[in-house]
Design a protein around this motif. Structure first.
Motif, PDB file in Angstrom:
ATOM      1  N   THR A   1       0.844  -1.189   0.000  1.00 51.85           N
ATOM      2  CA  THR A   1       0.000   0.000   0.000  1.00 51.85           C
ATOM      3  C   THR A   1       0.883   1.244   0.000  1.00 51.85           C
ATOM      4  N   ASN A   2       0.342   2.336  -0.568  1.00 49.63           N
ATOM      5  CA  ASN A   2       1.008   3.642  -0.495  1.00 49.63           C
ATOM      6  C   ASN A   2       0.279   4.597   0.442  1.00 49.63           C
ATOM      7  N   ASP A   3      -0.720   4.090   1.130  1.00 53.16           N
ATOM      8  CA  ASP A   3      -1.495   4.915   2.061  1.00 53.16           C
ATOM      9  C   ASP A   3      -0.628   5.161   3.310  1.00 53.16           C
ATOM     10  N   LYS A   4      -0.160   6.400   3.457  1.00 48.49           N
ATOM     11  CA  LYS A   4       0.790   6.711   4.532  1.00 48.49           C
ATOM     12  C   LYS A   4       0.162   6.621   5.922  1.00 48.49           C
ATOM     13  N   GLU A   5      -1.092   6.996   6.045  1.00 47.17           N
ATOM     14  CA  GLU A   5      -1.723   6.887   7.355  1.00 47.17           C
ATOM     15  C   GLU A   5      -1.872   5.412   7.754  1.00 47.17           C
ATOM     16  N   LEU A   6      -2.240   4.576   6.792  1.00 45.81           N
ATOM     17  CA  LEU A   6      -2.318   3.142   7.067  1.00 45.81           C
ATOM     18  C   LEU A   6      -0.936   2.597   7.444  1.00 45.81           C
ATOM     19  N   GLN A   7       0.084   3.009   6.715  1.00 44.39           N
ATOM     20  CA  GLN A   7       1.438   2.562   7.034  1.00 44.39           C
ATOM     21  C   GLN A   7       1.850   3.000   8.440  1.00 44.39           C
ATOM     22  N   ARG A   8       1.435   4.188   8.847  1.00 47.63           N
ATOM     23  CA  ARG A   8       1.776   4.668  10.197  1.00 47.63           C
ATOM     24  C   ARG A   8       1.070   3.824  11.261  1.00 47.63           C
ATOM     25  N   GLN A   9      -0.198   3.508  11.024  1.00 55.83           N
ATOM     26  CA  GLN A   9      -0.926   2.690  12.004  1.00 55.83           C
ATOM     27  C   GLN A   9      -0.331   1.288  12.107  1.00 55.83           C
ATOM     28  N   LEU A  10       0.036   0.730  10.965  1.00 61.37           N
ATOM     29  CA  LEU A  10       0.678  -0.582  10.978  1.00 61.37           C
ATOM     30  C   LEU A  10       2.033  -0.519  11.677  1.00 61.37           C
ATOM     31  N   ALA A  11       2.768   0.555  11.439  1.00 60.82           N
ATOM     32  CA  ALA A  11       4.091   0.694  12.067  1.00 60.82           C
ATOM     33  C   ALA A  11       3.973   0.771  13.586  1.00 60.82           C
ATOM     34  N   LEU A  12       2.940   1.434  14.075  1.00 56.41           N
ATOM     35  CA  LEU A  12       2.756   1.557  15.519  1.00 56.41           C
ATOM     36  C   LEU A  12       2.467   0.189  16.142  1.00 56.41           C
ATOM     37  N   SER A  13       1.501  -0.524  15.587  1.00 57.94           N
ATOM     38  CA  SER A  13       1.193  -1.855  16.121  1.00 57.94           C
ATOM     39  C   SER A  13       2.380  -2.795  15.969  1.00 57.94           C
ATOM     40  N   ARG A  14       3.077  -2.649  14.851  1.00 58.71           N
ATOM     41  CA  ARG A  14       4.226  -3.526  14.604  1.00 58.71           C
ATOM     42  C   ARG A  14       5.340  -3.277  15.605  1.00 58.71           C
ATOM     43  N   TYR A  15       5.531  -2.030  16.007  1.00 63.90           N
ATOM     44  CA  TYR A  15       6.564  -1.728  17.000  1.00 63.90           C
ATOM     45  C   TYR A  15       6.223  -2.389  18.336  1.00 63.90           C
ATOM     46  N   VAL A  16       4.950  -2.354  18.690  1.00 61.92           N
ATOM     47  CA  VAL A  16       4.527  -3.014  19.923  1.00 61.92           C
ATOM     48  C   VAL A  16       4.750  -4.519  19.808  1.00 61.92           C
ATOM     49  N   ASP A  17       4.421  -5.087  18.655  1.00 65.40           N
ATOM     50  CA  ASP A  17       4.651  -6.520  18.445  1.00 65.40           C
ATOM     51  C   ASP A  17       6.134  -6.860  18.530  1.00 65.40           C
ATOM     52  N   HIS A  18       6.977  -5.975  18.009  1.00 69.56           N
ATOM     53  CA  HIS A  18       8.424  -6.209  18.099  1.00 69.56           C
ATOM     54  C   HIS A  18       8.873  -6.251  19.556  1.00 69.56           C
TER      55      HIS A  18
END
Length: 406
Positions: free
Chosen positions: A62-79
């Motif tokens: 995806t190129n949707d930056k807001e979606l990428q930001r939301q995924l990055a936040l959850s992904r950081y918690v998962d990390h």
């Protein structure tokens, strides 16, 4: 009591980030830890790694930056969750000890899933795979006694028997025959979808683990065995991932990942006997509930759908680690000599299977057989086994002999 993660508040992703001090968990003591606590740690590491891999792949599509930001936040918690879980493993356990624990995971987790799977075709897929993981446990246990002069029964605490399964030499199939029929993700039982994602994640982590640790050994037989079984793990990942429905949208798959993490953290919290680790499962469950709510918001925003219509109202009964000795003995006596042809299972060594065997083995003895032969040479003609439910089944021995694996 039924548990519905959608009815719980949880901890929002933005409130879930922890300090280094909080991440610096104390590892369990390998000499006193319950074997199934070790198994739960290994499973949740694999579950978190799969969640991370999926999130990265979704971001790359995806190129949707807001979606990428939301995924990055959850992904950081998962990390952070993955680091906490994986760092529970003690650094003073040997690679082989951890390997044997991986195979105990594969044996008892897959057995439990097979026993509780409502779909007959999916159940057969798990029954087929578990006889191979069961044999891997046997091969590594023989290597363990050869290299470290210790017995695997101390690690698995006699909860899991150690004896031959479907011989590893017979696991090597043409790639076409590792692809199964997929379930219909929109009509399949929720439990079936959770089972498939759980077993896939565990096998994928095993594949990655063996790929990384195998070359670290100096002993040629160990390097060869990790290489051979590592290739079987590639087959298993293909086998299990093809059971999933690839037509589900990215957002439906994201919901499934988050819901499965809630299911497993809840299951393991209910069973855990180590108070410190139980507290970690409880905390991570609350974080995953928050991430599930965030994923639900993404579904509403990007697909204009009600996520509650895509998820069950409550979690299934908890996934349980427990002995499966009689069940495995039943499979040994009925399914030892199965192989695959296309998307089905056959009892005959068909032409494509035979050609694959000839290409790989090429007139040589595979490492999985060599390790048992050398163990017998080293220990007076005996291979290593640990049986508590009786002698090795005679019908299973006859079936294994036909495959050249005893």
């Amino acid at each position: 009591m039924a548990f519905n993660p959608l009815a719980e508040k949880g901890i929002a992703p933005e409130d879930s980030i922890r300090s280094w001090q909080e991440l610096n968990v104390e590892p369990f003591d390998p000499d006193t830890v319950h074997p199934y606590t070790r198994c739960r740690v290994i499973v949740m590491n694999g579950i978190e790694v799969e969640a991370l891999s999926f999130s990265h792949q979704m971001t790359r599509h995806t190129n949707d930056k807001e979606l990428q930001r939301q995924l990055a936040l959850s992904r950081y918690v998962d990390h952070q969750q993955q680091k906490v879980v994986n760092w529970l493993l003690p650094g003073w356990s040997s690679v082989l000890e951890t390997t044997i624990a991986y195979e105990q995971v594969a044996t008892d987790l897959t057995s439990w899933v097979a026993r509780n799977e409502p779909d007959a075709y999916l159940r057969q897929a798990y029954e087929f795979g578990v006889l191979e993981d069961f044999d891997h446990l046997y091969r590594y246990a023989n290597l363990y006694e050869m290299i470290e002069h210790r017995k695997a029964e101390k690690l698995v605490d006699e909860l899991t028997e150690v004896m031959p399964g479907r011989p590893t030499r017979a696991h090597h199939r043409h790639p076409f025959d590792n692809v199964r029929e997929n379930m219909d993700g929109r009509s399949a039982a929720a439990l079936s979808k959770l089972h498939q994602l759980t077993i896939l994640s565990a096998e994928q982590q095993t594949l990655n683990f063996y790929a990384n640790v195998g070359p670290q050994y100096m002993e040629p037989i160990a390097r060869q065995l990790y290489q051979e079984i590592g290739m079987v793990e590639e087959e298993h990942v293909t086998h299990y991932e093809s059971l999933g429905d690839g037509s589900l949208s990215w957002f439906e798959q994201l919901l499934l990942h988050e819901y499965n993490e809630c299911y497993l953290y809840h299951s393991f919290f209910e069973q855990e006997v180590d108070p410190k680790i139980k507290a970690i499962w409880e905390l991570h469950l609350q974080m995953e509930i928050g991430q599930l709510h965030a994923a639900c918001d993404l579904v509403r925003t990007h697909e204009d759908r009600d996520p509650e219509e895509l998820l069950p109202g409550e979690l299934p009964d908890v996934l349980t680690f427990e002995p499966n000795k009689e069940y495995l003995r039943h499979l040994l006596g009925t399914q030892m000599d199965l192989t695959t042809l296309g998307t089905g299972y056959v009892g005959d060594q068909h032409e494509r299977f035979v050609r694959m065997q000839e290409t790989l083995h090429s007139g040589t003895t595979p490492a999985s057989d060599l390790v048992v032969e050398r163990h017998r040479e080293m220990f007076g003609g005996e291979d290593y086994r640990s049986t508590q439910a009786g002698p090795y089944p005679q019908d299973a021995a006859q079936r294994a002999e036909r495959l050249g694996g005893l």
